[in-house]
Motif scaffolding. Structure first.
Motif, short mmCIF file in Angstrom:
data_model
loop_
_atom_site.label_atom_id
_atom_site.label_comp_id
_atom_site.label_asym_id
_atom_site.label_seq_id
_atom_site.Cartn_x
_atom_site.Cartn_y
_atom_site.Cartn_z
N ARG A 19 0.89 -1.39 -0.01
CA ARG A 19 0.12 -0.06 -0.09
C ARG A 19 0.92 1.33 0.00
O ARG A 19 0.41 2.55 -0.05
N ARG A 20 2.24 1.23 0.04
CA ARG A 20 3.08 2.48 0.03
C ARG A 20 3.27 2.99 -1.43
O ARG A 20 3.15 2.28 -2.33
N SER A 21 3.19 4.25 -1.51
CA SER A 21 3.43 5.07 -2.75
C SER A 21 4.86 4.99 -2.97
O SER A 21 5.62 4.69 -2.10
N VAL A 22 5.23 5.39 -4.10
CA VAL A 22 6.54 5.39 -4.64
C VAL A 22 7.18 6.52 -3.78
O VAL A 22 8.29 6.18 -3.27
N ALA A 23 6.75 7.49 -3.60
CA ALA A 23 7.40 8.88 -2.97
C ALA A 23 7.68 8.14 -1.32
O ALA A 23 8.66 8.39 -0.83
N ALA A 24 6.62 7.51 -0.76
CA ALA A 24 7.07 7.13 0.62
C ALA A 24 8.01 6.04 0.56
O ALA A 24 8.72 5.97 1.52
N ALA A 25 8.27 5.02 -0.41
CA ALA A 25 9.18 4.06 -0.46
C ALA A 25 10.45 4.81 -0.62
O ALA A 25 11.54 4.25 -0.08
N SER A 26 10.45 6.09 -1.52
CA SER A 26 11.86 6.41 -1.77
C SER A 26 12.32 7.30 -0.54
O SER A 26 13.57 7.19 -0.15
N LEU A 27 11.46 7.72 0.20
CA LEU A 27 11.73 8.59 1.51
C LEU A 27 12.45 7.60 2.46
O LEU A 27 13.21 7.69 3.26
N ARG A 28 11.60 6.41 2.57
CA ARG A 28 12.04 5.25 3.63
C ARG A 28 13.38 4.74 3.24
O ARG A 28 14.09 4.64 4.09
N HIS A 29 13.58 4.81 1.89
CA HIS A 29 15.03 4.21 1.57
C HIS A 29 15.94 5.32 1.84
O HIS A 29 17.32 4.76 2.27
N PHE A 30 15.84 6.45 1.74
CA PHE A 30 16.77 7.52 1.96
C PHE A 30 17.07 7.60 3.40
O PHE A 30 18.05 7.87 4.06
N LEU A 31 16.19 7.44 4.41
CA LEU A 31 16.21 7.71 5.74
C LEU A 31 16.78 6.52 6.52
O LEU A 31 16.24 5.89 7.58
N THR A 32 17.85 5.76 5.71
CA THR A 32 18.65 4.66 6.55
C THR A 32 19.74 5.14 7.66
O THR A 32 19.94 6.40 7.61
N PRO A 33 19.93 4.38 8.45
CA PRO A 33 21.03 4.90 9.37
C PRO A 33 22.12 5.38 9.00
O PRO A 33 22.67 6.46 9.14
N GLU A 34 22.48 4.95 7.77
CA GLU A 34 23.79 5.31 7.00
C GLU A 34 23.55 6.62 6.35
O GLU A 34 24.62 7.50 6.45
N ALA A 35 22.44 6.83 5.94
CA ALA A 35 22.29 8.24 5.08
C ALA A 35 22.15 9.21 6.30
O ALA A 35 22.59 10.49 5.89
N MET A 36 21.60 8.92 7.29
CA MET A 36 21.25 9.95 8.57
C MET A 36 22.74 10.22 9.02
O MET A 36 22.92 11.32 9.29
N LYS A 37 23.85 9.23 9.02
CA LYS A 37 24.78 9.50 9.59
C LYS A 37 25.64 10.46 8.74
O LYS A 37 26.47 11.25 8.98
N LEU A 38 25.56 10.33 7.28
CA LEU A 38 26.32 11.06 6.48
C LEU A 38 25.82 12.64 6.43
O LEU A 38 26.31 13.60 6.27
N LEU A 39 24.39 12.64 6.59
CA LEU A 39 23.71 14.09 6.91
C LEU A 39 24.27 14.77 8.04
O LEU A 39 24.42 15.82 7.97
N ARG A 40 24.39 13.94 9.06
CA ARG A 40 24.85 14.66 10.35
C ARG A 40 26.50 14.62 10.51
O ARG A 40 26.95 15.50 11.38
N SER A 41 27.09 14.44 9.50
CA SER A 41 28.59 14.54 9.60
C SER A 41 29.05 15.61 8.32
O SER A 41 29.19 15.01 7.19
#
Length: 61
Positions: A19-41
């Motif tokens: 039931r997930r939209s393409v936009a929600a799937a993309s956002l969830r894929h982007f919000l991985t721990p690795e991505a968040m670590k890169l954004l915060r460093s």
């Protein structure tokens, strides 16, 4: 700003895969721990001096 940076815990919920939209799937894929670590460093990745945003030109006649 005073009080920054702050240690925060973020949570994101999305509908089930069927039931997930393409936009929600993309956002969830982007919000991985690795991505968040890169954004915060800010020292990691491409330095701001090398970043070149796209330039769009529109010609009107």
């Amino acid at each position: 700003m005073p009080g920054t940076p702050m240690e925060l815990c973020w949570h994101a919920t999305t509908p089930p895969v069927d039931r997930r939209s393409v936009a929600a799937a993309s956002l969830r894929h982007f919000l991985t721990p690795e991505a968040m670590k890169l954004l915060r460093s800010p020292g990691a990745g491409v330095p701001p001096s090398r970043f070149r945003p796209p330039v769009y030109v529109t010609i009107w006649s």
